[in-house]
Enzyme design. Structure first.
Site, PDB file in Angstrom:
ATOM      1  N   GLU A   1       0.590   2.219  -9.722  1.00 51.48           N
ATOM      2  CA  GLU A   1       0.434   2.379 -11.165  1.00 51.48           C
ATOM      3  C   GLU A   1       1.322   3.474 -11.748  1.00 51.48           C
ATOM      4  O   GLU A   1       1.466   3.585 -12.976  1.00 51.48           O
ATOM      5  CB  GLU A   1      -1.029   2.698 -11.503  1.00 51.48           C
ATOM      6  CG  GLU A   1      -2.016   1.572 -11.197  1.00 51.48           C
ATOM      7  CD  GLU A   1      -1.956   0.448 -12.212  1.00 51.48           C
ATOM      8  OE1 GLU A   1      -1.204   0.562 -13.203  1.00 51.48           O
ATOM      9  OE2 GLU A   1      -2.642  -0.564 -12.011  1.00 51.48           O
TER      10      GLU A   1
ATOM     11  N   GLU B   1      -3.657   0.377  12.387  1.00 55.98           N
ATOM     12  CA  GLU B   1      -4.043   1.758  12.062  1.00 55.98           C
ATOM     13  C   GLU B   1      -4.094   2.643  13.294  1.00 55.98           C
ATOM     14  O   GLU B   1      -4.150   3.864  13.191  1.00 55.98           O
ATOM     15  CB  GLU B   1      -5.381   1.794  11.326  1.00 55.98           C
ATOM     16  CG  GLU B   1      -6.603   1.502  12.156  1.00 55.98           C
ATOM     17  CD  GLU B   1      -7.880   1.651  11.341  1.00 55.98           C
ATOM     18  OE1 GLU B   1      -8.786   2.342  11.827  1.00 55.98           O
ATOM     19  OE2 GLU B   1      -7.976   1.090  10.237  1.00 55.98           O
TER      20      GLU B   1
END
Length: 298
Positions: free
Chosen positions: A81, A112
């Site tokens: 954003e 991960e």
């Protein structure tokens, strides 16, 4: 994992599978609200972290994000954003997500646990001295995220660590540790819920404060937005009109004269030439309030 609060049973989880739907939802909401409340005590830590990130960007450095799984998704949501909201170039805000774009289609746990991926991603992002990396991990021990944090520090970058476990390795390593002590999840270990909600809000707050420090927010307006669709063009015109006090036609013309850039358009709407608007903004370090206080009409 037994000593991690996020892996233990929540006091309100007893009989959850037998409770009526309304009761389940009520318990879930209460847990979320309790998690959000843990943010207020760490506002000073967020302020310090935001100052470090803003300083890095002001100095030409990067503000990167890193994470895996649910925590990585929260980091990604904030990172993506920044371009549209604050006009911060995407090459200044790299996202290091375990597994890359393929993991966004189907989250896989194995990535991960692979520090080698972190090393490669860190190199690709060209993180180094003068940069800041926001590393997010609910447990504070995720191998990928820890490897990014360790590698970033080794390259001279500073680390902002967000974790939901007190005394975790990430918080110990971070230059700017931020503990979101959200505790157990109603579904034990499902940190996409309370832990992730607190992470998302904390990062929203951090990045908005960074935007303000950089001069990209004036009152409540995103004055450095990139208007790349019809909705945002309309928003940009509205911002120029509201801040300058001019009508929509004047605001539209000023925005056109400024090639869509809101800050100079506001000054142009108030009577400045394009060249003068740019000069005043450069002198003010991009802060519109200072440029306005200096006067724009001649």
């Amino acid at each position: 994992m037994a000593d991690r609060k996020t892996e233990t049973l929540h006091p309100s989880s007893a009989g959850l599978h037998l409770a009526p739907a309304a009761e389940v939802l009520s318990r879930l909401l209460d847990a979320q609200l309790a998690a959000i409340a843990t943010i207020r005590p760490i506002l000073p830590a967020l302020m310090t972290a935001a100052d470090a990130a803003a300083t890095a960007l002001q100095s030409g450095g990067k503000m990167g994000y890193a994470g895996a799984g649910s925590s990585g998704l929260m980091a990604l949501a904030d990172c993506l954003e920044l371009w549209g909201t604050f006009g911060i170039a995407t090459d200044r805000t790299p996202m290091l997500f375990a597994g890359g774009s393929a993991a966004l289609i189907k989250l896989t746990g194995a990535v991960e646990d692979d520090p080698a991926l972190a090393v490669a991603d860190l190199a690709a992002a060209q993180i180094g001295a003068g940069d800041v990396v926001i590393c997010v991990s609910a447990s504070g021990t995720t191998p990928y995220t820890m490897a990014v944090a360790q590698g970033a520090k080794a390259k001279g970058a500073q680390v902002i660590g967000l974790a939901n476990a007190a005394g975790s390795a990430l918080l110990d390593l971070a230059d700017f540790p931020v503990l979101l002590d959200t505790g157990p999840e109603l579904v034990a270990g499902s940190t996409r819920m309370a832990a992730a909600s607190a992470q998302k809000i904390a990062m929203n707050m951090l990045s908005v404060l960074v935007g303000i420090r950089l001069g990209h927010v004036h009152d409540g307006y995103m004055v450095n937005l990139v208007a790349d669709n019809a909705k945002l063009v309309g928003r940009a015109v509205g911002i120029v009109a509201a801040v300058s006090g001019q009508d929509g036609q004047t605001a539209t013309a000023a925005l056109h004269a400024a090639s869509g850039a809101v800050k100079p358009a506001i000054l142009i709407a108030l009577g400045a030439s394009h060249a003068e608007a740019q000069t005043r903004l450069q002198a003010s370090g991009g802060h519109l309030s200072a440029a306005l206080a200096d006067g724009v009409a001649r």
